[in-house]
Design an enzyme around this catalytic site. Structure first.
Site, PDB file in Angstrom:
ATOM      1  N   PHE A 150      37.257  61.309  19.462  1.00  0.00           N
ATOM      2  CA  PHE A 150      36.335  61.544  18.349  1.00  0.00           C
ATOM      3  C   PHE A 150      37.000  62.228  17.161  1.00  0.00           C
ATOM      4  O   PHE A 150      36.507  62.143  16.039  1.00  0.00           O
ATOM      5  CB  PHE A 150      35.167  62.420  18.821  1.00  0.00           C
ATOM      6  CG  PHE A 150      35.539  63.867  18.984  1.00  0.00           C
ATOM      7  CD1 PHE A 150      36.091  64.330  20.156  1.00  0.00           C
ATOM      8  CD2 PHE A 150      35.337  64.765  17.942  1.00  0.00           C
ATOM      9  CE1 PHE A 150      36.447  65.670  20.296  1.00  0.00           C
ATOM     10  CE2 PHE A 150      35.695  66.097  18.074  1.00  0.00           C
ATOM     11  CZ  PHE A 150      36.248  66.555  19.252  1.00  0.00           C
ATOM     12  N   LYS A 174      37.428  50.723  22.051  1.00  0.00           N
ATOM     13  CA  LYS A 174      36.335  51.548  22.565  1.00  0.00           C
ATOM     14  C   LYS A 174      36.427  52.890  21.830  1.00  0.00           C
ATOM     15  O   LYS A 174      37.220  53.762  22.195  1.00  0.00           O
ATOM     16  CB  LYS A 174      36.455  51.743  24.082  1.00  0.00           C
ATOM     17  CG  LYS A 174      35.202  52.381  24.708  1.00  0.00           C
ATOM     18  CD  LYS A 174      35.232  53.882  24.550  1.00  0.00           C
ATOM     19  CE  LYS A 174      33.929  54.520  25.021  1.00  0.00           C
ATOM     20  NZ  LYS A 174      33.872  55.952  24.634  1.00  0.00           N
ATOM     21  N   GLU A 177      31.758  57.741  21.356  1.00  0.00           N
ATOM     22  CA  GLU A 177      30.336  57.570  21.085  1.00  0.00           C
ATOM     23  C   GLU A 177      29.805  58.654  20.142  1.00  0.00           C
ATOM     24  O   GLU A 177      28.687  58.560  19.635  1.00  0.00           O
ATOM     25  CB  GLU A 177      29.546  57.592  22.404  1.00  0.00           C
ATOM     26  CG  GLU A 177      29.468  58.946  23.086  1.00  0.00           C
ATOM     27  CD  GLU A 177      30.707  59.277  23.892  1.00  0.00           C
ATOM     28  OE1 GLU A 177      31.680  58.489  23.827  1.00  0.00           O
ATOM     29  OE2 GLU A 177      30.714  60.308  24.593  1.00  0.00           O
ATOM     30  N   ARG A 178      30.643  59.676  19.858  1.00  0.00           N
ATOM     31  CA  ARG A 178      30.187  60.767  18.992  1.00  0.00           C
ATOM     32  C   ARG A 178      30.227  60.388  17.506  1.00  0.00           C
ATOM     33  O   ARG A 178      29.425  60.886  16.724  1.00  0.00           O
ATOM     34  CB  ARG A 178      31.052  62.009  19.220  1.00  0.00           C
ATOM     35  CG  ARG A 178      31.009  62.525  20.649  1.00  0.00           C
ATOM     36  CD  ARG A 178      31.906  63.730  20.821  1.00  0.00           C
ATOM     37  NE  ARG A 178      32.030  64.112  22.231  1.00  0.00           N
ATOM     38  CZ  ARG A 178      32.784  65.125  22.664  1.00  0.00           C
ATOM     39  NH1 ARG A 178      33.454  65.859  21.782  1.00  0.00           N
ATOM     40  NH2 ARG A 178      32.863  65.386  23.938  1.00  0.00           N
ATOM     41  N   CYS A 219      59.627  19.734  -4.282  1.00  0.00           N
ATOM     42  CA  CYS A 219      60.950  19.258  -3.877  1.00  0.00           C
ATOM     43  C   CYS A 219      61.025  19.054  -2.371  1.00  0.00           C
ATOM     44  O   CYS A 219      61.873  18.310  -1.885  1.00  0.00           O
ATOM     45  CB  CYS A 219      62.034  20.224  -4.337  1.00  0.00           C
ATOM     46  SG  CYS A 219      61.953  21.852  -3.559  1.00  0.00           S
ATOM     47  N   GLU A 321      64.266  10.348  -6.028  1.00  0.00           N
ATOM     48  CA  GLU A 321      63.124  11.233  -5.780  1.00  0.00           C
ATOM     49  C   GLU A 321      61.993  10.875  -6.743  1.00  0.00           C
ATOM     50  O   GLU A 321      62.131  11.016  -7.958  1.00  0.00           O
ATOM     51  CB  GLU A 321      63.532  12.690  -5.969  1.00  0.00           C
ATOM     52  CG  GLU A 321      62.423  13.677  -5.641  1.00  0.00           C
ATOM     53  CD  GLU A 321      62.859  15.124  -5.818  1.00  0.00           C
ATOM     54  OE1 GLU A 321      62.403  15.965  -5.034  1.00  0.00           O
ATOM     55  OE2 GLU A 321      63.643  15.403  -6.737  1.00  0.00           O
TER      56      GLU A 321
END
Length: 436
Positions: A150, A174, A177-178, A219, A321
């Site tokens: 926490f 996880k 929870e605080r 290219c 090309e």
């Protein structure tokens, strides 16, 4: 107002299966500000299942794309640092400046993780034995998890998930929870930055993108395809032709467009001239893009995609090309003939082989006389931490672009040989210095 802090699984907030919750308080007022869902084994299994499903696709995502997502996440953190700090202050109770400092220390890890493309480079040694190569690589573990306390609800998670994600892992967090809201907010921001859950977009067809992306004005665009064997050639043509005809062409401002116009009227005329020459020299024009017209853009430099079959090495469209959306198919009876055609061409910028045969791929990579080679990669442009450059008439000068070669180009070498005197003079030395 009491807020509900739910689980974040598969890209969305979900309530716990058992309905259990824990109260969240504002330490400054002692008032309940929220309730957080408490997971049971089934909730954890859901999270693991979602991560397991997402892991292969995320691991297959390129390190550079993973780094870019983390970069976007970093920008979000920078822009909204006060918002995240306020959440930490409200649930943890630390002062705002302390919360900001915590986030900044976590952001340092995100910055580090954006270097993943460099950090994940492997090593290669050629010919450790006759025709044997040895190489190493770093691969993700799969699904990993972090359990955080926490006291640093933002920093400690950011010590974990940025590196885990950058390395290609799916990550389950996880939090305490605080003070859980900071983690939930971070998860939303990661999603906003582009982090997927289990669903991945379909990849763009490699050959189509390489030949017609950017209207062929690259290219490294694939302009010649050399299928080996008549069966392969016929299958390739059958698959390509309808896709080329259905190309979505439009102005670059159209989000639906897959290909835009050419750069100038002169270049448009040049590309059309090459198509004319191919027809005149006997190549079979299966898809003709010369007649394409764009309603409302009649004066634009648009042309449709074109596809030639039965092109031969003596034709202009093979030797020069075109730099436009024209793909030429040159049929080869066997691999040797195809490789010889590539090696005998005066240009040697880039080439790719598409095969499931590992032996053929290795032979191609080692023997082909081309500067940049792709194996099942349509446009083998190296990442910025490697160097870009072709061979033969495709390079002028001694150095390639960016990467280590770029450093060599923009620097000059200075070598210093030093010896610190010991206080003992040995007199003048008239011979070539040696290490003896």
């Amino acid at each position: 107002m009491v807020t509900q802090v739910k689980h974040y699984i598969n890209g969305r907030q979900v309530s716990g299966r058992n309905g259990r919750t824990s109260s969240v308080f504002n330490p400054a007022t002692g008032e309940q500000t929220g309730s957080v869902a408490i997971a049971n084994a089934a909730d954890v299994a859901d999270a693991v299942a979602a991560a397991t499903k997402a892991a292969p696709g995320w691991a297959a995502t390129t390190p550079l794309r993973r780094a870019r997502i983390l970069n976007r996440f970093l920008r979000i953190l920078e822009d909204r640092i006060d918002e995240l700090a306020a959440v930490i202050v409200a649930e943890h109770g630390k002062v705002h400046s302390d919360a900001v400092g915590e986030i900044q220390r976590g952001m340092e890890v995100v910055e580090f993780a954006t270097a993943a493309p460099q950090l994940l480079k492997g090593e290669l040694t050629e010919n450790v034995g006759t025709r044997v190569d040895s190489y190493s690589m770093r691969q993700p573990l799969g699904v990993v998890a972090g359990i955080t306390p926490f006291n640093f609800p933002a920093m400690v998670p950011m010590w974990m998930f940025p590196v885990a994600l950058a390395c290609g892992n799916a990550f389950i967090l996880k939090p305490s929870e605080r003070d859980p809201s900071a983690s939930l907010l971070v998860a939303e921001w990661l999603k906003e930055a582009g982090l997927p859950d289990a669903d991945m977009d379909q990849a763009v067809d490699a050959l189509m993108g390489a030949a017609y992306g950017s209207a062929g004005e690259r290219c490294m665009a694939i302009s010649v395809a050399v299928p080996v064997g008549e069966t392969t050639a016929n299958r390739l043509i059958s698959a390509l032709a309808p896709k080329i005809r259905s190309l979505k062409i439009g102005p670059g401002t159209d989000p639906e467009a897959e290909m835009g116009p050419l750069v100038t009227k002169a270049h448009l005329d040049k590309v059309r001239g090459h198509i004319d020459a191919g027809v005149a020299e006997g190549a079979k024009l299966l898809v003709d893009g010369r007649g394409f017209k764009m309603q409302g853009y009649q004066h634009g430099y648009f042309i449709g995609g074109s596809l030639f079959d039965h092109v031969t090495p003596n034709m202009k469209i093979y030797k020069e090309e075109i730099f436009g959306p024209v793909l030429s198919v040159v049929r080869a009876p066997d691999y040797g003939t195809a490789a010889r055609m590539i090696n005998e061409h005066e240009f040697g910028n880039g080439t790719s082989i598409f095969t499931r045969d590992g032996d053929a791929a290795r032979e191609f990579a080692h023997q082909i006389k081309i500067g940049m080679v792709g194996i099942n990669v349509p446009i083998p442009v190296p990442m910025a931490f490697h160097s870009f450059g072709g061979w033969k008439a495709s390079i002028f000068g001694d150095h390639y672009m960016h990467g280590p070669e770029g450093v060599r180009f923009y620097t000059r070498l200075k070598t210093i040989t030093s010896r610190w005197p010991t206080g003992i003079r040995a007199g003048a030395e008239f011979v070539m210095p040696t290490m003896s």
